[in-house]
Design an enzyme around this catalytic site. Structure first.
Site: not given
Length: 348
Positions: A64, A235
């Site tokens: 990410e 998450d």
């Protein structure tokens, strides 16, 4: 060989220097100071660019990018999450980050963020608990005793006043590791044989497990009235830790709804299920804990502004120290239009 100019150099904080900085400041003091920086930035929430992180998923993990800017500085973090790494002797999460000057676009800091992310995640949890947990909380259940567990425990001690940590992990060796690491910190640790045992007498329930799947770490009947849940393990899409019934009974606080609805516990709920943004509580716009029997849930997935705060903190903290070295990162030709000439002059 040419000597780089000052304009070419960017301060770089290595893992070794980050650890030196943490010990120089003191772990608990740095957690407290980081929480203050994050809190200050949450109070100026409207100034920031906000976007869900850019994620590249694979069948083994996720990579990410987490960017944001307050109009004066721009920051981003590169971070991965690969649960299978632990079995291969690797970290589940690694990260690095950069802070830049918006006016010039030039970087002003490059730093490791594996260690720093652990610190800022714990600082954020404790900052939220300061507003949401029952007043006078002394006991936390720490379910999932991996790399984040000690940081979470110490942050709750330093910022909330917790003095007892009840540990549970499917791998008892992880709990034993955590208890050994926390020896001498002033925290009392209790290793438990089940999640049910861990939450006995705890006012704060922290879940931090790594499996990338829908899981039920806490079932609905395990959670009674009046507790604060710090859910930090979910998450990414398809990864949760709490039974949906808990969510239905809780007041849910989140960092940034467009991201949390994709990645957090609330991905299990309808898209219009009400949530409260944490910045509103910190800014005094909305009440946090309102009643003794209220269940508060911080559905935390991590957000770029928290990393920005951590980068800003490190930039300020390394000034006048030797906890960094200058990296020759930027080309600086004598004539900004003559980059090729700089290349050719280096040949000789």
């Amino acid at each position: 060989m040419t000597t780089p100019s000052d304009k070419a150099l960017v301060p770089f904080v290595s893992v070794d220097n980050m650890m030196r900085l943490i010990h120089h400041v003191g772990i608990k003091d740095m957690l407290t100071e980081l929480a203050r920086y994050i809190e200050d930035d949450f109070k100026r929430w409207d100034l920031f660019d906000k976007t869900p992180r850019v994620a590249s998923h694979s069948d083994v993990g996720v990579i990410e990018l987490m960017p944001t800017s307050d109009g004066e500085a721009y920051g981003f973090k590169y971070v991965n999450g690969h649960p299978k790494n632990t079995a291969e002797g690797l970290q589940t999460v690694t990260a690095f980050g950069l802070l830049a000057d918006v006016y010039t676009g030039y970087p002003v800091l490059l730093t490791e963020m594996t260690m720093l992310t652990a610190m800022r995640t714990a600082a954020t949890s404790a900052m939220a608990a300061k507003y949401l947990a029952p007043k006078g909380s002394t006991t936390m259940a720490m379910i999932g005793n991996g790399a984040q567990s000690e940081f979470q425990s110490l942050a709750m001690q330093a910022i909330v006043g917790v003095d007892t940590i009840r540990l549970y992990d499917v791998d008892r060796a992880a709990s034993e590791k955590c208890a050994a690491n926390l020896a001498g910190t002033g925290l009392r640790t209790v290793i438990c044989s089940s999640p049910e045992e861990a939450i006995e007498g705890a006012q704060i329930l922290t879940t931090c497990t790594a499996d990338k799947q829908y899981a039920t770490i806490l079932s609905d009947n395990m959670v009674g009235a009046g507790v604060h849940i710090n859910a930090i393990g979910g998450d990414c899409p398809g990864k949760t830790e709490l039974a949906s019934g808990i969510l239905e009974r809780s007041d849910i606080f989140v960092e940034y709804p467009p991201q949390t609805r994709i990645e957090g516990e609330i991905q299990q709920l309808d898209a219009d299920h009400p949530v409260i943004e944490l910045w509103e509580v910190i800014s005094g716009k909305v009440a946090g804990r309102r009643a003794a029997d209220q269940i508060t849930l911080f559905d935390s997935v991590g957000f770029a502004i928290e990393d920005f705060s951590a980068l800003r903190y490190v930039r300020d903290r390394i000034k006048g120290t030797d906890f960094f070295f200058d990296l020759d990162l930027l080309a600086d030709p004598d004539d900004p239009r003559d980059l090729f000439g700089m290349l050719m002059r280096a040949k000789g």
